[in-house]
Design a protein around this motif. Structure first.
Motif, short mmCIF file in Angstrom:
data_model
loop_
_atom_site.label_atom_id
_atom_site.label_comp_id
_atom_site.label_asym_id
_atom_site.label_seq_id
_atom_site.Cartn_x
_atom_site.Cartn_y
_atom_site.Cartn_z
N ARG A 242 0.83 -1.21 0.00
CA ARG A 242 0.00 0.00 0.00
C ARG A 242 0.87 1.27 0.00
O ARG A 242 2.02 1.25 0.45
CB ARG A 242 -0.91 0.01 1.23
N PRO A 243 0.32 2.39 -0.46
CA PRO A 243 1.05 3.65 -0.43
C PRO A 243 1.55 3.98 0.97
O PRO A 243 0.83 3.81 1.97
CB PRO A 243 0.01 4.67 -0.89
N GLY A 244 2.78 4.43 1.08
CA GLY A 244 3.35 4.81 2.36
C GLY A 244 3.96 3.67 3.14
O GLY A 244 4.67 3.90 4.13
N MET A 245 3.74 2.43 2.71
CA MET A 245 4.25 1.28 3.47
C MET A 245 5.66 0.90 3.01
O MET A 245 5.94 -0.26 2.66
CB MET A 245 3.29 0.10 3.34
N SER B 254 -2.54 -2.61 -9.09
CA SER B 254 -2.69 -1.30 -8.47
C SER B 254 -2.37 -1.37 -6.98
O SER B 254 -2.38 -2.44 -6.37
CB SER B 254 -4.10 -0.76 -8.67
N ARG B 255 -2.10 -0.24 -6.37
CA ARG B 255 -1.73 -0.19 -4.95
C ARG B 255 -2.86 -0.64 -4.02
O ARG B 255 -2.61 -1.08 -2.91
CB ARG B 255 -1.28 1.21 -4.57
N ASP B 256 -4.11 -0.53 -4.47
CA ASP B 256 -5.23 -0.98 -3.64
C ASP B 256 -5.65 -2.41 -3.98
O ASP B 256 -6.64 -2.91 -3.43
CB ASP B 256 -6.42 -0.03 -3.75
N GLY C 150 6.21 -0.19 -13.99
CA GLY C 150 5.77 -0.35 -12.61
C GLY C 150 4.93 0.84 -12.16
O GLY C 150 4.81 1.84 -12.88
N VAL C 151 4.38 0.72 -10.96
CA VAL C 151 3.51 1.75 -10.39
C VAL C 151 4.29 2.55 -9.35
O VAL C 151 5.10 1.98 -8.59
CB VAL C 151 2.27 1.10 -9.74
N SER C 152 4.08 3.83 -9.31
CA SER C 152 4.76 4.70 -8.34
C SER C 152 4.43 4.28 -6.92
O SER C 152 3.41 3.61 -6.66
CB SER C 152 4.38 6.16 -8.56
N ALA C 153 5.26 4.69 -5.97
CA ALA C 153 5.08 4.30 -4.57
C ALA C 153 3.74 4.77 -4.00
O ALA C 153 3.15 4.08 -3.16
CB ALA C 153 6.23 4.85 -3.73
N ASP C 154 3.25 5.91 -4.47
CA ASP C 154 1.96 6.41 -3.98
C ASP C 154 0.79 5.88 -4.79
O ASP C 154 -0.37 6.19 -4.48
CB ASP C 154 1.94 7.94 -3.95
N GLY C 155 1.07 5.10 -5.83
CA GLY C 155 0.02 4.50 -6.63
C GLY C 155 -0.62 5.40 -7.66
O GLY C 155 -1.55 5.00 -8.36
N LYS C 156 -0.13 6.62 -7.81
CA LYS C 156 -0.79 7.61 -8.67
C LYS C 156 -0.32 7.59 -10.12
O LYS C 156 -1.00 8.13 -11.00
CB LYS C 156 -0.60 9.01 -8.08
N VAL C 157 0.84 6.99 -10.37
CA VAL C 157 1.42 7.04 -11.72
C VAL C 157 1.86 5.65 -12.16
O VAL C 157 2.54 4.94 -11.41
CB VAL C 157 2.63 8.00 -11.79
N LEU C 158 1.47 5.28 -13.37
CA LEU C 158 1.96 4.06 -14.01
C LEU C 158 3.08 4.46 -14.97
O LEU C 158 2.88 5.28 -15.86
CB LEU C 158 0.83 3.37 -14.77
N TYR D 224 11.62 2.96 -8.28
CA TYR D 224 12.18 2.59 -6.98
C TYR D 224 12.46 3.80 -6.12
O TYR D 224 12.85 4.84 -6.65
CB TYR D 224 13.49 1.81 -7.19
N PRO D 225 12.22 3.69 -4.79
CA PRO D 225 11.70 2.52 -4.08
C PRO D 225 10.19 2.37 -4.24
O PRO D 225 9.50 3.29 -4.67
CB PRO D 225 12.08 2.80 -2.64
N GLN D 226 9.71 1.18 -3.84
CA GLN D 226 8.29 0.89 -3.79
C GLN D 226 7.95 0.27 -2.44
O GLN D 226 8.83 -0.26 -1.76
CB GLN D 226 7.89 -0.08 -4.91
N PRO D 227 6.67 0.31 -2.04
CA PRO D 227 6.26 -0.36 -0.80
C PRO D 227 6.44 -1.87 -0.90
O PRO D 227 6.42 -2.43 -2.00
CB PRO D 227 4.78 0.01 -0.68
N GLY D 228 6.59 -2.52 0.24
CA GLY D 228 6.72 -3.97 0.28
C GLY D 228 7.80 -4.41 1.25
O GLY D 228 8.73 -3.64 1.54
N ARG D 229 7.69 -5.64 1.73
CA ARG D 229 8.66 -6.17 2.70
C ARG D 229 9.87 -6.78 2.03
O ARG D 229 10.97 -6.76 2.57
CB ARG D 229 7.97 -7.23 3.58
N TYR D 230 9.65 -7.36 0.83
CA TYR D 230 10.75 -7.99 0.09
C TYR D 230 10.39 -8.04 -1.38
O TYR D 230 9.22 -7.89 -1.76
CB TYR D 230 11.06 -9.39 0.63
N SER D 231 11.39 -8.25 -2.22
CA SER D 231 11.20 -8.26 -3.67
C SER D 231 11.34 -9.67 -4.22
O SER D 231 12.26 -10.41 -3.85
CB SER D 231 12.24 -7.35 -4.35
#
Length: 397
Positions: A74-77, A296-298, A338-346, A382-389
């Motif tokens: 999710r955005p911000g994570m 998508s981020r959601d 890829g999708v931006s970290a905030d989910g607003k741009v592809l 990069y970077p993007q939200p997530g715990r691992y790639s």
């Protein structure tokens, strides 16, 4: 060093999927793989859930939400590992042996990095600390420190068309397309741990089941799919796609972990696959030259790039159908991204047009069209939200 791994958990729903996708020289050599046939349309049926599932891959971080395997995206994570990294878009230019670095705030190229021959993808490492440039014909991986932008010494790796990481971080998996091999390597040193020969041609894209125990691989040049046991590092099943001239590309699993989707640039759609059963997939027509798949981020929709017609189709997971199609105003060849970290741009590379597209994920409006070097391919935001790639241009869990 890898961060401490959390104990595996048991999933409550079965994995059913659909997958396949690959693309070596067709993506690598933009002039010689134009779309040449029309897809047979077929409706995709949702997979049926089961009541139990095997334990997850040993050492894999637990799935946070069995109903949404992308819940950590999710955005911000942002992971603490990447929180201080500058936001950049890294574009490997296959025909120019360079990587263009774009500042997404200004839509400008701020640096051009010389790398090895025929860079195909920029791939975030499992531990999120390194970006690996896959120099396919140079037979090297070039490391980039995303914190500083500093380029490290190339590492010798034969035929690195694409690169993935097992969900427990134990191995890197090199898609050696021309060598017809899946090469399991140490994720840091890239030393070979096991080589798994394959009989299909053009292994290049993949995605993992929700429990991480298997992954689906697309074979571009023979139009086939593989199912691979992650822990055993062994191909366990193989099938030919039911379309003459099929060329599967990108692979993505659905948020609920039940279905794999495989883009096919010659069938002009995406295959819908039950990964558990690995039965014959159904084709869903999306557009000419279907190529890249991005959630998508959601986790509500998936963006599908149609390289042959300059469009992006929107697939709704809940409705199980396409709902929109965005067309680039001046045409183009949208490929990987890829999708931006905030989910607003592809962000998508323009494979045949030496450019990159920034697209608003709400309206579908083109925000920018940025000139880069020749043959832009697997760009990484990069970077993007997530715990691992899990690798590729950024598949995060």
């Amino acid at each position: 060093m890898l961060p401490p791994l959390l104990p595996p958990i048991r999933r409550t729903a079965a994995l059913l999927g659909a997958a396949a996708l690959a693309l070596l020289a067709s993506c690598a050599d933009p002039g010689d793989r134009r779309d040449r046939s029309n897809a047979t349309k077929a409706s995709a049926r949702p997979a049926v859930a089961r009541s139990s599932a095997p334990a997850g891959l040993p050492g894999m971080p637990p799935v946070q939400n069995p109903k949404d395997i992308y819940a950590a995206d999710r955005p911000g994570m942002l992971s603490p590992v990447v929180r201080g990294f500058p936001s950049r878009v890294y574009v490997p230019n296959t025909n120019s042996d360079t990587v263009s670095v774009i500042d997404p705030a200004t839509y400008k190229v701020i640096e051009t990095i010389e790398v090895g021959r025929q860079p195909q993808h920029v791939v975030p490492s499992w531990d999120l600390k390194t970006l690996w440039v896959n120099n396919n014909r140079g037979h090297t991986l070039t490391p980039i420190d995303p914190a500083t932008g500093k380029v490290g010494e190339p590492v010798d790796v034969h035929d690195p068309y694409n690169l993935y990481f097992t969900p427990n971080g134990k191995y890197a998996v090199v898609m050696a397309s021309l060598d017809r091999q899946l090469v399991f390597r140490d994720p840091h040193t890239m030393k070979v741990k096991k080589t798994e020969p394959v009989t299909c041609a053009g292994v290049n894209h993949a995605d993992f089941s929700a429990d991480g125990r298997y992954f689906i691989v697309s074979c571009e040049f023979s139009g086939e799919l593989l199912k691979v046991d992650t822990e055993r590092m062994k191909v366990t099943a193989q099938q030919k796609l039911p379309f003459q001239g099929a060329m599967p590309q990108d692979v993505k699993i659905s948020p609920d972990g039940k279905t794999f989707y495989i883009a096919d640039m010659m069938a002009h759609g995406m295959w819908v696959l039950d990964g558990e059963k690995f039965t014959v997939p159904k084709l869903m027509a999306t557009g000419k030259g279907t190529h890249g798949l991005y959630v998508s981020r959601d986790s509500k929709v998936m963006y599908v790039s149609n390289r042959g017609e300059g469009t992006v189709s929107i697939f709704d997971f809940t409705r199980n159908r396409l709902t929109k199609k965005w067309r680039l105003p001046d045409g183009g060849s949208p490929d990987m991204g890829g999708v931006s970290a905030d989910g607003k741009v592809l962000w998508l590379s323009g494979r045949y047009d030496s450019e990159v597209y920034a697209i608003d994920t709400v309206s579908g409006k083109q925000l920018a069209r940025i000139p880069v070097d020749g043959g832009p391919h697997g760009l990484a935001v990069y970077p993007q939200p997530g715990r691992y790639s899990l690798g590729h241009t950024g598949v995060f869990r």
